[in-house]
Design a protein around this motif. Structure first.
Motif, mmCIF file in Angstrom:
data_model
loop_
_atom_site.group_PDB
_atom_site.id
_atom_site.type_symbol
_atom_site.label_atom_id
_atom_site.label_comp_id
_atom_site.label_asym_id
_atom_site.label_seq_id
_atom_site.Cartn_x
_atom_site.Cartn_y
_atom_site.Cartn_z
ATOM 1 N N MET A 68 0.858 -1.180 0.000
ATOM 2 C CA MET A 68 0.000 0.000 0.000
ATOM 3 C C MET A 68 0.896 1.232 0.000
ATOM 4 N N THR A 69 0.537 2.209 -0.779
ATOM 5 C CA THR A 69 1.395 3.393 -0.912
ATOM 6 C C THR A 69 0.713 4.684 -0.482
ATOM 7 N N VAL A 70 -0.614 4.672 -0.378
ATOM 8 C CA VAL A 70 -1.364 5.897 -0.053
ATOM 9 C C VAL A 70 -1.697 5.910 1.426
ATOM 10 N N SER A 71 -1.466 7.056 2.085
ATOM 11 C CA SER A 71 -1.809 7.207 3.496
ATOM 12 C C SER A 71 -2.901 8.267 3.649
ATOM 13 N N TRP A 72 -3.885 7.958 4.521
ATOM 14 C CA TRP A 72 -4.944 8.916 4.829
ATOM 15 C C TRP A 72 -4.737 9.546 6.197
ATOM 16 N N LEU A 73 -3.474 9.611 6.632
ATOM 17 C CA LEU A 73 -3.168 10.204 7.927
ATOM 18 C C LEU A 73 -3.635 11.659 7.959
ATOM 19 N N GLY A 74 -4.482 11.967 8.915
ATOM 20 C CA GLY A 74 -5.048 13.306 9.030
ATOM 21 C C GLY A 74 -6.289 13.514 8.197
ATOM 22 N N LYS A 75 -6.616 12.523 7.341
ATOM 23 C CA LYS A 75 -7.810 12.616 6.484
ATOM 24 C C LYS A 75 -8.683 11.377 6.650
ATOM 25 N N GLU A 76 -8.641 10.772 7.849
ATOM 26 C CA GLU A 76 -9.343 9.510 8.083
ATOM 27 C C GLU A 76 -10.857 9.685 7.971
ATOM 28 N N ASP A 77 -11.508 8.690 7.424
ATOM 29 C CA ASP A 77 -12.969 8.636 7.358
ATOM 30 C C ASP A 77 -13.449 7.920 8.618
ATOM 31 N N THR A 78 -13.844 8.680 9.643
ATOM 32 C CA THR A 78 -14.180 8.097 10.946
ATOM 33 C C THR A 78 -15.447 7.248 10.917
ATOM 34 N N GLY A 79 -16.284 7.426 9.922
ATOM 35 C CA GLY A 79 -17.516 6.640 9.857
ATOM 36 C C GLY A 79 -17.414 5.399 8.992
ATOM 37 N N LEU A 80 -16.221 5.151 8.430
ATOM 38 C CA LEU A 80 -16.069 4.034 7.490
ATOM 39 C C LEU A 80 -16.335 2.683 8.158
ATOM 40 N N THR A 81 -15.790 2.481 9.352
ATOM 41 C CA THR A 81 -15.937 1.184 10.021
ATOM 42 C C THR A 81 -17.404 0.847 10.250
ATOM 43 N N ASP A 82 -18.201 1.826 10.676
ATOM 44 C CA ASP A 82 -19.628 1.576 10.912
ATOM 45 C C ASP A 82 -20.353 1.240 9.616
ATOM 46 N N ARG A 83 -20.006 1.931 8.529
ATOM 47 C CA ARG A 83 -20.668 1.650 7.254
ATOM 48 C C ARG A 83 -20.287 0.254 6.746
ATOM 49 N N LEU A 84 -19.043 -0.123 6.963
ATOM 50 C CA LEU A 84 -18.617 -1.455 6.539
ATOM 51 C C LEU A 84 -19.287 -2.537 7.382
ATOM 52 N N ALA A 85 -19.523 -2.248 8.664
ATOM 53 C CA ALA A 85 -20.203 -3.229 9.520
ATOM 54 C C ALA A 85 -21.597 -3.544 8.994
ATOM 55 N N ASP A 86 -22.250 -2.545 8.405
ATOM 56 C CA ASP A 86 -23.587 -2.762 7.841
ATOM 57 C C ASP A 86 -23.546 -3.608 6.574
ATOM 58 N N GLU A 87 -22.372 -3.703 5.968
ATOM 59 C CA GLU A 87 -22.241 -4.441 4.706
ATOM 60 C C GLU A 87 -21.649 -5.836 4.871
ATOM 61 N N MET A 88 -21.557 -6.331 6.101
ATOM 62 C CA MET A 88 -20.898 -7.614 6.319
ATOM 63 C C MET A 88 -21.516 -8.767 5.517
ATOM 64 N N PRO A 89 -22.855 -8.885 5.407
ATOM 65 C CA PRO A 89 -23.387 -9.960 4.546
ATOM 66 C C PRO A 89 -22.930 -9.839 3.096
ATOM 67 N N GLY A 90 -22.799 -8.587 2.602
ATOM 68 C CA GLY A 90 -22.297 -8.390 1.247
ATOM 69 C C GLY A 90 -20.824 -8.703 1.136
ATOM 70 N N ILE A 91 -20.043 -8.357 2.173
ATOM 71 C CA ILE A 91 -18.617 -8.689 2.178
ATOM 72 C C ILE A 91 -18.435 -10.195 2.236
ATOM 73 N N LEU A 92 -19.334 -10.885 2.936
ATOM 74 C CA LEU A 92 -19.300 -12.347 2.940
ATOM 75 C C LEU A 92 -19.452 -12.889 1.517
ATOM 76 N N ASN A 93 -20.412 -12.363 0.750
ATOM 77 C CA ASN A 93 -20.582 -12.807 -0.637
ATOM 78 C C ASN A 93 -19.353 -12.499 -1.476
ATOM 79 N N TRP A 94 -18.766 -11.336 -1.240
ATOM 80 C CA TRP A 94 -17.538 -10.949 -1.950
ATOM 81 C C TRP A 94 -16.430 -11.956 -1.658
ATOM 82 N N ALA A 95 -16.293 -12.358 -0.388
ATOM 83 C CA ALA A 95 -15.270 -13.328 -0.012
ATOM 84 C C ALA A 95 -15.570 -14.705 -0.613
ATOM 85 N N LEU A 96 -16.844 -15.079 -0.651
ATOM 86 C CA LEU A 96 -17.207 -16.373 -1.232
ATOM 87 C C LEU A 96 -16.900 -16.419 -2.730
#
Length: 473
Positions: free
Chosen positions: A332-360
């Motif tokens: 990985m070469t890009v850093s978001w230090l100081g520009k973090e998306d603080t709500g990203l983790t919560d939005r990804l938590a809502d997509e876990m069933p979709g991430i499961l399909n992506w992994a499958l």
């Protein structure tokens, strides 16, 4: 059955005498069986395993003992007295009685040591069917070949279950956009990560690979690791340190854990041979003896897939350089230090069933191709790691050629190595150590003594200097 205290005059459950623990164990066995007679508690590789309804989980022996004390507290047995008569006596569990009983229960619920999860098992513990790869989800056992849900049951010996229901229509657009931002020009890196996620969920270990994500702070490593942790479930995760793997009890936390995420992977000091050996053993599906504090030694093949996160390529001392080839490296070469998306983790938590399909989908592709995608950016990183771990390997790649028809005098190769080592800031060591390291990199190497006039010259067969063959570096 009625468990009334004998002091009240009520009836108590009568069991065989404590002197016959096997008979007692057989009477208690229905407590450890499902409604259709399948065992829900087994003894496996020195541990007690209990079926939770979606997967099997190790139970601390102290809990099993405590449950047995409670179970037997108000039971009785009949003991012989005068004239062939018997009298009722309290079973009165003690440490010795419970130990004998648990030994007997362990014998009649024993799952063969060579059973590797996940596997379908019959009542005796033998593998009894083949449904292909299965991923346990909250709403059933998902058969990957046709995405059909099978019912949960203790007949499937699995240590991992996804804490989400399988929904074939679920999607994960936020997750896919996030990965596209990390690797905008490297779809092969995203494909490798997708296959790795599916690989971890499947319970397979046959790829014999370790995932290594390298990048600056706030480059997405931690977010990816957190998503995978959520996908496998926090109870199925180990979080050791790299240096800790080399300690006496350092592997104990990996027993029964399908995933170990090692954050800030770095090693201090030069002697990390024990860590390298254990990384190779775990990823190589080898049987290993694991010491556990105050517990019976565990022996078996760890189901653990290793995932390392680091700001820089770790340095491993390995004269053969084989450890580097175990890694799938995602840079990985890009850093978001100081520009973090603080709500990203919560939005990804809502997509876990979709991430499961992506992994499958990644798992399905892995099954078709037979191997995890090697990103183009991974190849240079692996070469760098190999050279760092084994300077001898770098020397051979840069200055030598190998093959059955090649040869070079020992002293000639030794002098070339010393010259190369000085130019590259490497300690040359002794001629004997150099020879040992050569053999680890070129296993077909042989030491010969061909005649040269009236003398015999010690010569390596199987390797030669490129300059001696008229080639360029």
């Amino acid at each position: 059955m009625s468990d009334t205290d004998t002091t009240t005059g009520g009836e108590c459950e009568e069991l065989p005498a404590p002197s016959n623990p096997l008979a007692v164990a057989r009477r208690l066995l229905p407590d450890w069986q499902s409604s259709n007679g399948r065992l829900t508690c087994r003894r496996w590789r020195g541990s007690w395993m209990r079926w939770t309804g979606a997967h099997w989980r190790e139970v601390d022996e102290a809990q099993v003992r405590a449950g047995m004390y409670e179970r037997l507290e108000h039971t009785v047995y009949r003991a012989p007295v005068k004239d062939g008569q018997t009298e009722q006596r309290p079973w009165a569990p003690t440490k010795q009685k419970i130990s004998n009983l648990l030994d007997a229960l362990g014998a009649i619920t024993l799952l063969p040591t060579d059973t590797d999860a996940p596997a379908w098992i019959d009542a005796r513990g033998a593998t009894d069917r083949d449904e292909g790869t299965i991923v346990a989800c909250a709403n059933g056992l998902l058969r990957i070949r046709d995405r059909e849900l099978l019912p949960h049951g203790p007949g499937f010996f699995n240590l991992v279950s996804v804490p989400f229901a399988y929904d074939p229509a679920a999607r994960a657009p936020t997750w896919e956009r996030f990965l596209a931002q990390i690797w905008p020009d490297a779809p092969d890196a995203i494909a490798a990560l997708q296959e790795w996620f599916g690989y971890v969920l499947s319970g397979r270990t046959d790829q014999q690979k370790i995932m290594l994500m390298v990048g600056p702070s706030r480059s997405g490593k931690g977010t990816i690791a957190r998503v995978l942790k959520e996908l496998v479930g926090k109870d199925n995760l180990a979080g050791p340190t790299l240096a800790g793997l080399g300690t006496n009890f350092g592997l104990a936390t990996l027993v029964g854990k399908p995933l170990a995420v090692i954050s800030d992977a770095r090693l201090a000091g030069n002697d990390n041979s024990q860590v390298v050996e254990r990384l190779l053993t775990i990823s190589g599906e080898d049987t290993i003896d694991i010491d556990r504090k105050y517990r019976e030694q565990w022996t078996g093949k760890l189901p653990t897939r290793l995932m390392l996160l680091s700001n820089e390529l770790p340095h491993f001392g390995d004269s053969s350089g084989v450890i580097a080839r175990r890694f799938v490296v995602l840079s990985m070469t890009v850093s978001w230090l100081g520009k973090e998306d603080t709500g990203l983790t919560d939005r990804l938590a809502d997509e876990m069933p979709g991430i499961l399909n992506w992994a499958l989908d990644g798992l399905a592709r892995l099954q078709r191709t037979g191997r995890i995608t090697e990103p183009a950016s991974s190849r240079d990183a692996i070469t760098t790691m190999q050279d760092t771990a084994s300077p001898t390997s770098a020397f051979i790649r840069e200055r030598c050629t190998t093959g059955p028809t090649t040869s070079v005098p020992v002293d000639t190769l030794w002098n070339a190595w010393r010259e190369w080592a000085e130019d590259n800031g490497v300690k040359p060591g002794t001629k004997q150590i150099f020879g040992r390291n050569l053999l680890s990199v070129v296993p077909q190497l042989a030491l010969t003594r061909p005649r040269d006039g009236d003398s015999r010259v010690r010569t390596y067969a199987g390797i030669a200097l490129r300059s001696a063959l008229g080639t360029t570096d």
